[in-house]
Design a protein around this motif. Sequence first.
Motif, PDB file in Angstrom:
ATOM      1  N   ARG A  61       8.029  44.461   3.320  1.00  0.00           N
ATOM      2  CA  ARG A  61       7.931  45.740   4.064  1.00  0.00           C
ATOM      3  C   ARG A  61       7.566  46.796   3.043  1.00  0.00           C
ATOM      4  N   LEU A  62       7.969  46.974   1.844  1.00  0.00           N
ATOM      5  CA  LEU A  62       7.871  48.102   1.129  1.00  0.00           C
ATOM      6  C   LEU A  62       7.873  47.560  -0.369  1.00  0.00           C
ATOM      7  N   ALA A  63       7.084  48.046  -1.269  1.00  0.00           N
ATOM      8  CA  ALA A  63       7.107  47.682  -2.772  1.00  0.00           C
ATOM      9  C   ALA A  63       6.941  48.915  -3.493  1.00  0.00           C
ATOM     10  N   ILE A  64       7.698  48.916  -4.815  1.00  0.00           N
ATOM     11  CA  ILE A  64       7.900  50.031  -5.594  1.00  0.00           C
ATOM     12  C   ILE A  64       7.610  49.565  -7.019  1.00  0.00           C
ATOM     13  N   ARG A  65       6.956  50.257  -7.918  1.00  0.00           N
ATOM     14  CA  ARG A  65       6.795  49.894  -9.179  1.00  0.00           C
ATOM     15  C   ARG A  65       7.017  51.146 -10.080  1.00  0.00           C
ATOM     16  N   ILE A  66       7.989  51.288 -10.779  1.00  0.00           N
ATOM     17  CA  ILE A  66       8.272  52.365 -11.754  1.00  0.00           C
ATOM     18  C   ILE A  66       7.874  51.910 -13.310  1.00  0.00           C
ATOM     19  N   THR A  67       7.359  52.763 -13.839  1.00  0.00           N
ATOM     20  CA  THR A  67       6.877  52.580 -15.186  1.00  0.00           C
ATOM     21  C   THR A  67       7.950  52.072 -16.276  1.00  0.00           C
ATOM     22  N   TRP A  78       5.004  57.571 -20.789  1.00  0.00           N
ATOM     23  CA  TRP A  78       3.645  57.522 -20.494  1.00  0.00           C
ATOM     24  C   TRP A  78       2.861  56.834 -21.388  1.00  0.00           C
ATOM     25  N   ASP A  79       3.338  56.327 -22.565  1.00  0.00           N
ATOM     26  CA  ASP A  79       2.639  55.060 -23.266  1.00  0.00           C
ATOM     27  C   ASP A  79       2.411  53.833 -22.435  1.00  0.00           C
ATOM     28  N   LYS A  80       3.086  53.771 -21.419  1.00  0.00           N
ATOM     29  CA  LYS A  80       3.046  52.379 -20.837  1.00  0.00           C
ATOM     30  C   LYS A  80       2.102  52.667 -19.530  1.00  0.00           C
ATOM     31  N   VAL A  81       1.657  53.952 -19.394  1.00  0.00           N
ATOM     32  CA  VAL A  81       0.517  54.388 -18.187  1.00  0.00           C
ATOM     33  C   VAL A  81      -0.766  54.168 -18.882  1.00  0.00           C
ATOM     34  N   SER A  82      -1.764  53.431 -18.373  1.00  0.00           N
ATOM     35  CA  SER A  82      -3.005  53.225 -18.918  1.00  0.00           C
ATOM     36  C   SER A  82      -3.810  54.384 -18.776  1.00  0.00           C
ATOM     37  N   GLU A  87      -6.954  59.360 -16.467  1.00  0.00           N
ATOM     38  CA  GLU A  87      -8.078  59.962 -16.122  1.00  0.00           C
ATOM     39  C   GLU A  87      -8.243  60.239 -14.866  1.00  0.00           C
ATOM     40  N   VAL A  88      -7.865  59.261 -13.593  1.00  0.00           N
ATOM     41  CA  VAL A  88      -7.909  59.524 -12.357  1.00  0.00           C
ATOM     42  C   VAL A  88      -6.730  60.702 -11.867  1.00  0.00           C
ATOM     43  N   GLN A  89      -5.876  60.741 -12.841  1.00  0.00           N
ATOM     44  CA  GLN A  89      -4.615  61.785 -12.350  1.00  0.00           C
ATOM     45  C   GLN A  89      -5.583  63.162 -12.439  1.00  0.00           C
ATOM     46  N   LEU A 180     -14.584  60.034  -8.417  1.00  0.00           N
ATOM     47  CA  LEU A 180     -13.850  59.807  -7.252  1.00  0.00           C
ATOM     48  C   LEU A 180     -13.967  58.369  -6.975  1.00  0.00           C
ATOM     49  N   LYS A 181     -15.264  57.699  -7.627  1.00  0.00           N
ATOM     50  CA  LYS A 181     -15.377  56.151  -7.639  1.00  0.00           C
ATOM     51  C   LYS A 181     -14.283  55.573  -8.330  1.00  0.00           C
ATOM     52  N   LYS A 182     -13.937  56.160  -9.548  1.00  0.00           N
ATOM     53  CA  LYS A 182     -13.148  55.690 -10.705  1.00  0.00           C
ATOM     54  C   LYS A 182     -11.783  55.954  -9.822  1.00  0.00           C
ATOM     55  N   VAL A 183     -11.305  56.816  -9.139  1.00  0.00           N
ATOM     56  CA  VAL A 183     -10.004  57.147  -8.603  1.00  0.00           C
ATOM     57  C   VAL A 183      -9.993  55.650  -7.793  1.00  0.00           C
ATOM     58  N   SER A 184     -10.990  55.503  -6.759  1.00  0.00           N
ATOM     59  CA  SER A 184     -10.887  54.615  -5.752  1.00  0.00           C
ATOM     60  C   SER A 184     -10.545  53.142  -6.556  1.00  0.00           C
ATOM     61  N   GLU A 185     -11.381  53.009  -7.564  1.00  0.00           N
ATOM     62  CA  GLU A 185     -11.258  51.635  -8.304  1.00  0.00           C
ATOM     63  C   GLU A 185      -9.761  51.312  -9.085  1.00  0.00           C
ATOM     64  N   VAL A 186      -9.316  52.563  -9.564  1.00  0.00           N
ATOM     65  CA  VAL A 186      -8.106  52.436 -10.159  1.00  0.00           C
ATOM     66  C   VAL A 186      -6.852  52.226  -9.266  1.00  0.00           C
ATOM     67  N   TYR A 187      -7.052  53.021  -8.119  1.00  0.00           N
ATOM     68  CA  TYR A 187      -5.988  52.706  -7.344  1.00  0.00           C
ATOM     69  C   TYR A 187      -6.018  51.564  -6.515  1.00  0.00           C
ATOM     70  N   LEU A 188      -6.970  50.813  -6.199  1.00  0.00           N
ATOM     71  CA  LEU A 188      -7.291  49.478  -5.723  1.00  0.00           C
ATOM     72  C   LEU A 188      -6.731  48.455  -6.686  1.00  0.00           C
TER      73      LEU A 188
END
Length: 377
Positions: A61-67, A78-82, A87-89, A180-188
Amino acid sequence: MGNDVFLYRIRRSPETLDALKSAETRSRGGTLSSDLPEFADFTWISTPGIHYGIDENDEIRLAIRITYVEFSDASLSWDKVSKEWLEVQDTIQEWTTLAQEITTNVAAGAGTTREASAKRRGHMWGVGWHQSMQENTTAASYAPLRETWAKKRLVFSLLGRKERLMMRQRMRELEEDGSLKKVSEVYLKGFGSLVPGPQQAVIDIAELFNIPSFANHRWKGEMTDFTGANAMTITNGGFSNCVHCDNDFCSIVYGAWWVAEQFYRSLQPGQKKERYGYRHNPLFDHKDIKGGEFIWGQYNIGVKFDRCLVNRAEGLVECMWMGSEDAHASLLSLDPGGCTRFGSSIQLTRRGVNAVNAVRRYDEDVMPTRVKGTDMY
């Protein structure tokens, strides 16, 4: 970004949900603080890793991922964040300085519902396609900024024509250059690596009903190959809201939270008018912003971003939940100044999908006149 996996057996608790709504009533529709006794028995998640909430039917029902942090220096989380995520942020943060704020969540129900009328705090923006209230327009993208905060004058100042054109042009650049397309791709991509099944369900539903992605800025009513979640919601500024369910076409929602440095900058060189700017700064993280927990009220569980323990949430936090089925909320939060927590979510909204279908009921030569993109503001 998450090496350890944690499983939680969850079940709905109508009593807890009733207690939270009663607390909101006592506060006259205001948002709640996690310091209230109603949250004393909540399970608070802040440990780095992947967390799954599984109900009595063995469904997630829910999923969470923490760096996941492997260093003693928290700023290195933040070294673990791609690089893709950073870029999308940047794109999302800039979008909030260009677009007009919205007053109702893109996934909210009709204006008469409790969810749509309840009080909230903070700021909210939309990206993508929504049902338009403008005359002779059925579906529209979100409008460029029309007003900005003039810090020195302490008043709202309407933007001039040149400034509005500048905002619109930059929004179109972010659309045209693929940002914006990159945002969509990274979120997916993040969505799929967290919960592949629900991610594929959203993709399949969008393809089946041919719903244009929130990043599909060229859509004018025709059938399209660029499908996906039609809407993205972005929040910051100590955002909080009341416990509610969304009004989605597909219940599955995916979102991400992070903290950014906040500063003022001039609209143009030499101008007195100013607006917020945002940038990544590893010195600021969730520990710097008190409150703002994201909760699932029926399940007595939530993400506590600022928990001052060794295993507090750091860097990027991602969640998946059932927005139109499970009551959720962001609790009271206060930005300290100098930084703010961004929240974001992508979903298939019912009103957005209805607007897309309504456009297609017109003849092909009429369709484009019923759709208002960024280029038409």
